[in-house]
Design a protein around this motif. Structure first.
Motif, PDB file in Angstrom:
ATOM      1  N   ASN A   1       7.502  -4.446  87.487  1.00  0.00           N
ATOM      2  CA  ASN A   1       6.360  -5.151  86.595  1.00  0.00           C
ATOM      3  C   ASN A   1       6.045  -4.269  85.512  1.00  0.00           C
ATOM      4  OD1 ASN A   1       5.599  -7.187  88.516  1.00  0.00           O
ATOM      5  ND2 ASN A   1       5.398  -5.715  89.837  1.00  0.00           N
ATOM      6  N   ILE A   2       7.008  -3.766  84.762  1.00  0.00           N
ATOM      7  CA  ILE A   2       6.750  -2.673  83.679  1.00  0.00           C
ATOM      8  C   ILE A   2       7.420  -3.628  82.496  1.00  0.00           C
ATOM      9  CG2 ILE A   2       7.387  -0.808  82.626  1.00  0.00           C
ATOM     10  CD1 ILE A   2       5.215  -0.648  84.766  1.00  0.00           C
ATOM     11  N   PRO A   3       6.650  -3.731  81.227  1.00  0.00           N
ATOM     12  CA  PRO A   3       7.473  -4.187  80.182  1.00  0.00           C
ATOM     13  C   PRO A   3       8.634  -3.421  79.680  1.00  0.00           C
ATOM     14  CG  PRO A   3       5.159  -4.215  79.860  1.00  0.00           C
ATOM     15  CD  PRO A   3       5.420  -3.224  81.109  1.00  0.00           C
ATOM     16  N   VAL A   4       9.560  -4.384  79.155  1.00  0.00           N
ATOM     17  CA  VAL A   4      10.875  -3.911  78.534  1.00  0.00           C
ATOM     18  C   VAL A   4      10.581  -2.596  77.561  1.00  0.00           C
ATOM     19  CG1 VAL A   4      13.022  -4.474  77.551  1.00  0.00           C
ATOM     20  CG2 VAL A   4      12.030  -5.909  79.273  1.00  0.00           C
ATOM     21  N   GLU A   5       9.728  -2.730  76.851  1.00  0.00           N
ATOM     22  CA  GLU A   5       9.481  -1.833  75.947  1.00  0.00           C
ATOM     23  C   GLU A   5       9.398  -0.263  76.306  1.00  0.00           C
ATOM     24  OE1 GLU A   5       5.778  -1.372  73.635  1.00  0.00           O
ATOM     25  OE2 GLU A   5       5.030  -3.341  74.644  1.00  0.00           O
ATOM     26  N   PHE A   6       8.865  -0.066  77.747  1.00  0.00           N
ATOM     27  CA  PHE A   6       8.588   0.816  78.438  1.00  0.00           C
ATOM     28  C   PHE A   6       9.853   1.206  79.616  1.00  0.00           C
ATOM     29  CE2 PHE A   6       4.395  -0.201  77.108  1.00  0.00           C
ATOM     30  CZ  PHE A   6       3.795   0.978  76.510  1.00  0.00           C
ATOM     31  N   GLY A   7      10.945   0.415  79.409  1.00  0.00           N
ATOM     32  CA  GLY A   7      12.060   0.749  80.326  1.00  0.00           C
ATOM     33  C   GLY A   7      12.033  -0.052  81.600  1.00  0.00           C
ATOM     34  N   GLY A   8      11.081  -1.049  81.722  1.00  0.00           N
ATOM     35  CA  GLY A   8      11.086  -1.721  82.801  1.00  0.00           C
ATOM     36  C   GLY A   8      11.804  -3.111  82.794  1.00  0.00           C
ATOM     37  N   SER A   9      11.978  -3.636  83.877  1.00  0.00           N
ATOM     38  CA  SER A   9      12.699  -4.896  83.912  1.00  0.00           C
ATOM     39  C   SER A   9      11.942  -6.412  83.827  1.00  0.00           C
ATOM     40  CB  SER A   9      13.697  -5.055  85.149  1.00  0.00           C
ATOM     41  OG  SER A   9      12.714  -4.718  86.259  1.00  0.00           O
ATOM     42  N   GLU A  10      10.226  -5.947  83.928  1.00  0.00           N
ATOM     43  CA  GLU A  10       9.600  -7.171  83.916  1.00  0.00           C
ATOM     44  C   GLU A  10       9.892  -8.397  84.578  1.00  0.00           C
ATOM     45  OE1 GLU A  10       6.471  -8.158  80.142  1.00  0.00           O
ATOM     46  OE2 GLU A  10       8.422  -7.399  79.725  1.00  0.00           O
TER      47      GLU A  10
ATOM     48  N   GLU B   1      -0.795   0.608  83.415  1.00  0.00           N
ATOM     49  CA  GLU B   1      -2.229  -0.291  83.289  1.00  0.00           C
ATOM     50  C   GLU B   1      -3.185   0.754  82.626  1.00  0.00           C
ATOM     51  OE1 GLU B   1      -4.540  -3.657  83.338  1.00  0.00           O
ATOM     52  OE2 GLU B   1      -2.364  -3.408  84.003  1.00  0.00           O
ATOM     53  N   PHE B   2      -3.195   1.946  83.237  1.00  0.00           N
ATOM     54  CA  PHE B   2      -4.412   2.875  82.648  1.00  0.00           C
ATOM     55  C   PHE B   2      -4.046   4.252  81.927  1.00  0.00           C
ATOM     56  CE2 PHE B   2      -5.558   0.721  86.728  1.00  0.00           C
ATOM     57  CZ  PHE B   2      -6.565  -0.006  86.201  1.00  0.00           C
ATOM     58  N   GLY B   3      -2.702   4.364  81.546  1.00  0.00           N
ATOM     59  CA  GLY B   3      -2.447   5.563  81.011  1.00  0.00           C
ATOM     60  C   GLY B   3      -2.345   5.331  79.287  1.00  0.00           C
ATOM     61  N   GLN B   4      -2.930   6.546  78.741  1.00  0.00           N
ATOM     62  CA  GLN B   4      -2.881   6.705  77.628  1.00  0.00           C
ATOM     63  C   GLN B   4      -1.263   6.507  76.885  1.00  0.00           C
ATOM     64  OE1 GLN B   4      -5.106   9.926  75.507  1.00  0.00           O
ATOM     65  NE2 GLN B   4      -6.655   9.954  77.269  1.00  0.00           N
ATOM     66  N   GLU B   5      -1.467   5.962  75.497  1.00  0.00           N
ATOM     67  CA  GLU B   5      -0.045   5.569  75.164  1.00  0.00           C
ATOM     68  C   GLU B   5       0.917   6.834  75.352  1.00  0.00           C
ATOM     69  OE1 GLU B   5       2.411   2.648  73.209  1.00  0.00           O
ATOM     70  OE2 GLU B   5       0.459   2.441  74.037  1.00  0.00           O
ATOM     71  N   GLU B   6       0.706   7.967  74.895  1.00  0.00           N
ATOM     72  CA  GLU B   6       1.504   9.069  75.047  1.00  0.00           C
ATOM     73  C   GLU B   6       1.989   9.203  76.361  1.00  0.00           C
ATOM     74  OE1 GLU B   6      -0.249  13.050  73.935  1.00  0.00           O
ATOM     75  OE2 GLU B   6      -2.044  11.606  73.304  1.00  0.00           O
ATOM     76  N   VAL B   7       1.087   9.127  77.208  1.00  0.00           N
ATOM     77  CA  VAL B   7       1.585   9.258  78.615  1.00  0.00           C
ATOM     78  C   VAL B   7       2.537   8.245  79.106  1.00  0.00           C
ATOM     79  CG1 VAL B   7       0.624   9.230  81.009  1.00  0.00           C
ATOM     80  CG2 VAL B   7      -0.584  10.662  79.156  1.00  0.00           C
ATOM     81  N   LYS B   8       2.058   6.982  78.859  1.00  0.00           N
ATOM     82  CA  LYS B   8       3.008   6.025  79.233  1.00  0.00           C
ATOM     83  C   LYS B   8       4.398   6.225  78.547  1.00  0.00           C
ATOM     84  CE  LYS B   8       0.220   2.581  77.987  1.00  0.00           C
ATOM     85  NZ  LYS B   8      -0.497   1.273  77.775  1.00  0.00           N
ATOM     86  N   ARG B   9       4.674   6.436  77.371  1.00  0.00           N
ATOM     87  CA  ARG B   9       5.772   6.676  76.608  1.00  0.00           C
ATOM     88  C   ARG B   9       6.732   7.889  77.168  1.00  0.00           C
ATOM     89  NH1 ARG B   9       7.035   2.156  73.662  1.00  0.00           N
ATOM     90  NH2 ARG B   9       5.141   1.520  72.554  1.00  0.00           N
ATOM     91  N   LYS B  10       5.973   8.845  77.726  1.00  0.00           N
ATOM     92  CA  LYS B  10       6.348  10.137  78.307  1.00  0.00           C
ATOM     93  C   LYS B  10       7.209   9.836  79.475  1.00  0.00           C
ATOM     94  CE  LYS B  10       5.546  14.907  79.558  1.00  0.00           C
ATOM     95  NZ  LYS B  10       4.657  16.053  79.479  1.00  0.00           N
ATOM     96  N   HIS B  11       6.208   9.187  80.565  1.00  0.00           N
ATOM     97  CA  HIS B  11       6.813   8.756  82.127  1.00  0.00           C
ATOM     98  C   HIS B  11       7.476   7.737  82.377  1.00  0.00           C
ATOM     99  CE1 HIS B  11       4.838  12.774  82.797  1.00  0.00           C
ATOM    100  NE2 HIS B  11       3.475  12.382  82.475  1.00  0.00           N
TER     101      HIS B  11
END
Length: 227
Positions: free
Chosen positions: A52-61, A97-107
């Motif tokens: 359920n994660i968008p492709v831009e963050f590595g998910g398959s959505e 859903e709740f992480g700051q942008e840099e945290v999302k990009r990192k993890h």
């Protein structure tokens, strides 16, 4: 109600993977308490760790229906594989859903691509079970950091997890159930200690650990959402 062709394709793909890679080892892994690192990496490569994660963050959505179908098929072969997959997806969704942008990009990419073998979701505490309104773990805001102290118990993937979402009390004057905030903590952070592994009657290819926060200092941007 009918499944879409894509949902049917995902279900069939995961069913085939389970037959070939999970069922043949499920009993052995349970008996020997082996965490299925290799299978989980393959599953991440199939897009099953960020459904359920968008492709831009590595998910398959692929959506919640496909996610449910996939975890059902995995569980038919091994409950341990299924619970690890479920929790890892849940951790990724909370961070997205709740992480700051840099945290999302990192993890998020590391959760989705298998660089992190799993994610952990740490609420339960020894004195209170799953009563999330009665937490004793504290998170004190000091300068640009939070300092965490407390113990969590029965945490799925506690040892293998590359990143853990946990909760602590940030306002000790708030009434019960309030003043609790969520944080992201990376494995290897000083003061973040993986404690004993639980002895279980089943699900033994799934890790279940105690986690201890002993003056664990994390950056303030690890706060999920607001206090």
């Amino acid at each position: 109600f009918r499944l879409t062709p894509e949902q049917e394709m995902i279900r069939d793909m995961v069913r085939d993977f389970t037959e070939k890679h999970i069922k043949p080892v499920a009993a052995l892994y349970d008996e020997e308490k082996q965490f299925p690192y290799e299978n989980l990496k393959k599953m991440a490569e199939l897009g099953l760790m960020g459904m359920n994660i968008p492709v831009e963050f590595g998910g398959s959505e692929v959506g919640v229906v496909a996610c449910s179908l996939a975890i059902t098929e995995i569980a038919k072969g091994c409950a341990s594989h299924a619970v690890t997959t479920s929790v890892t997806n849940m951790v990724a969704e909370v961070i997205y859903e709740f992480g700051q942008e840099e945290v999302k990009r990192k993890h998020l990419p590391k959760l989705c691509n298998g660089q992190y073998p799993a994610g952990a979701f740490a609420i339960t505490e020894p004195h209170t079970g799953s009563d999330a309104s009665n937490l004793r773990t504290t998170a004190i805001h000091r300068n640009d950091t939070y300092i965490l102290n407390g113990t969590k118990t029965l945490i799925t993937s506690g040892e293998a997890s590359g990143v853990t979402v946990t909760w602590g009390v940030t306002d000790r004057n708030a009434r019960k159930g309030k003043g609790i905030s969520a944080f992201v903590i990376e494995k290897g952070t000083p003061g973040f200690i993986v404690g004993k592994a639980e002895e279980k009657m089943g699900h033994r290819a799934s890790q279940t650990n105690e986690l201890v926060f002993d003056n664990c200092v994390i950056p303030a941007n690890c706060l999920l959402g607001k206090e």
